[in-house]
Design an enzyme around this catalytic site. Structure first.
Site, short mmCIF file in Angstrom:
data_model
loop_
_atom_site.label_atom_id
_atom_site.label_comp_id
_atom_site.label_asym_id
_atom_site.label_seq_id
_atom_site.Cartn_x
_atom_site.Cartn_y
_atom_site.Cartn_z
N LYS A 56 0.84 -1.21 0.00
CA LYS A 56 0.00 0.00 0.00
C LYS A 56 0.87 1.26 0.00
O LYS A 56 0.59 2.23 -0.70
CB LYS A 56 -0.94 -0.01 1.22
CG LYS A 56 -2.04 -1.06 1.11
CD LYS A 56 -2.79 -1.27 2.42
CE LYS A 56 -3.76 -2.45 2.29
NZ LYS A 56 -4.42 -2.78 3.57
N GLN A 100 -4.24 -1.65 9.86
CA GLN A 100 -4.18 -2.96 9.23
C GLN A 100 -4.71 -4.04 10.18
O GLN A 100 -4.31 -4.10 11.34
CB GLN A 100 -2.72 -3.26 8.83
CG GLN A 100 -2.53 -4.54 8.05
CD GLN A 100 -3.21 -4.54 6.68
OE1 GLN A 100 -3.14 -3.56 5.94
NE2 GLN A 100 -3.88 -5.63 6.35
N ASP A 123 -10.86 2.78 4.23
CA ASP A 123 -11.19 1.36 4.05
C ASP A 123 -12.71 1.19 3.88
O ASP A 123 -13.17 0.13 3.46
CB ASP A 123 -10.74 0.54 5.28
CG ASP A 123 -9.35 -0.05 5.11
OD1 ASP A 123 -8.97 -0.34 3.96
OD2 ASP A 123 -8.66 -0.24 6.14
#
Ligand code: NAP
Length: 311
Positions: A56, A100, A123
């Protein structure tokens, strides 16, 4: 006569999308504004998580975003983690925040998700965004389902009136995908059946072959076999499983939830693993970060409506 499926090339599509984002970011920075900024928080040293986050961060660099990787030890307390998230919430130079997953057991993931400001929740996991998504209002959409729909759109795969079978009902993939496939608009307007752990194996075998589009997000390698797919169906394999493979230097190979070889002889389109949904998820994360940036800079078309909704 077996069909030979077309590959839904997530790697190529994600590169196209990243190049589109990169061009837009270049215009933004040339006009004198700062670049969008994504913060990733990584707790502990799980190897898969480290590799996802690294990827990412590399993608941020490619498109011209600023990025910050905040590493925290697995012993960090929940309150300390939430405090970090709040700090980034309050920072006007931060547009997107991701934490994460998975997190150590002493931390409740829902508390973390709910602490991220909905307008920085790139997200798309915050209940506010999930609610807006469900109602088909503008919002930051969950990255993996958004990546799946983007793939269907860019490959001109019709969804209206089609039967879509979603295997798995997780908060981040299966459930939101089922909602997005049944919503109005394109892609969408599908008749959706969602299955889960309590769907008996025999039922799964009966339901899957009804799917014009079968989307699988479970985490069980080879769960979906060729008998479960009707000829010509579109098969999207979200699963990423590390399977022992002594022929690989790493000692493992990445496999999806679909028995790729035999299924690809029956399907019309299929995603490979790796190189299918995974890269699309990262591209959508970048797209959400750019959108979050544009919303906070009054540059998004949906700005006013979204502002009303978020406040
Ligand atoms: P998850 O949270 O573990 O959810 C798995 C889902 O599968 C659950 O809803 C579970 O049902 C259901 N399930 C279990 N056994 C089943 C069965 N026999 N038939 C039908 N459904 C069954 O996993 P996730 O986060 O959704 O991830 C799923 C897979 O996708 C994993 O391999 C993960 O690594 C991968 N993934 C890939 C991406 C990407 O970008 N490509 C992104 C996210 C995840 P219950 O709800 O009843 O437990």
């Amino acid at each position: 006569m077996p069909l030979s499926a077309n590959i839904l090339d997530g790697k190529k599509l994600s590169t196209d999308i990243k190049n589109e984002i990169r061009a837009e970011v270049s215009q933004i920075t040339q006009s004198g504004k700062r670049a969008p900024h994504l913060v990733a928080i990584l707790v502990g040293g799980d190897p898969a998580s480290q590799s996802y986050v690294r990827n990412k961060m590399r993608s941020c660099e490619y498109v011209g975003f600023s990025s910050t990787l905040k590493r925290l030890p697995s012993t960090v307390t929940e309150e300390e983690l939430l405090e970090k998230v709040r700090k980034y919430n309050d920072d006007p130079d931060v547009d997107g925040i991701i934490v994460q997953m998975p997190l150590p057991e002493h931390i409740t993931p829902q508390r973390v998700t709910q602490t991220i400001l909905p307008t920085k929740d790139v997200d798309g996991f915050h209940p506010v965004n999930v609610g807006l998504m469900t109602l088909n209002f503008p919002c930051l959409l969950p990255a993996t389902p958004q990546g799946i729909l983007e793939m269907l759109e860019r490959y001109n795969i019709p969804t209206k009136g089609k039967h879509c079978v979603v295997v798995g009902r997780s908060r981040i993939v299966g459930r939101p995908t089922s909602i997005m496939m049944s919503r109005g608009g394109h892609p969408g307007e599908a008749t959706v059946t969602i299955t889960h752990k309590y769907t008996p194996a025999e039922e799964l075998k009966r339901i899957c072959p009804q799917g014009d589009i079968v989307i699988v997000a479970v985490g069980k390698p080879g769960l979906i076999t060729a008998e479960m797919i009707k000829p010509g169906a579109v098969v999207i394999d979200v699963g990423i499983n590390r399977v022992k493979d002594d022929s690989k230097k790493s000692g493992y190979a990445l496999k999806g939830d679909v028995d790729f070889g035999p299924v690809s002889e029956k399907a019309s389109f299929i995603t490979p693993v790796p190189g299918g949904v995974g890269p699309m998820t990262v591209a959508m994360l970048l797209r959400n970060t750019l959108l979050a940036y544009k919303m906070s800079h009054g540059m998004a078309e949906m700005e006013q409506m979204t502002k009303d909704l978020y406040e």
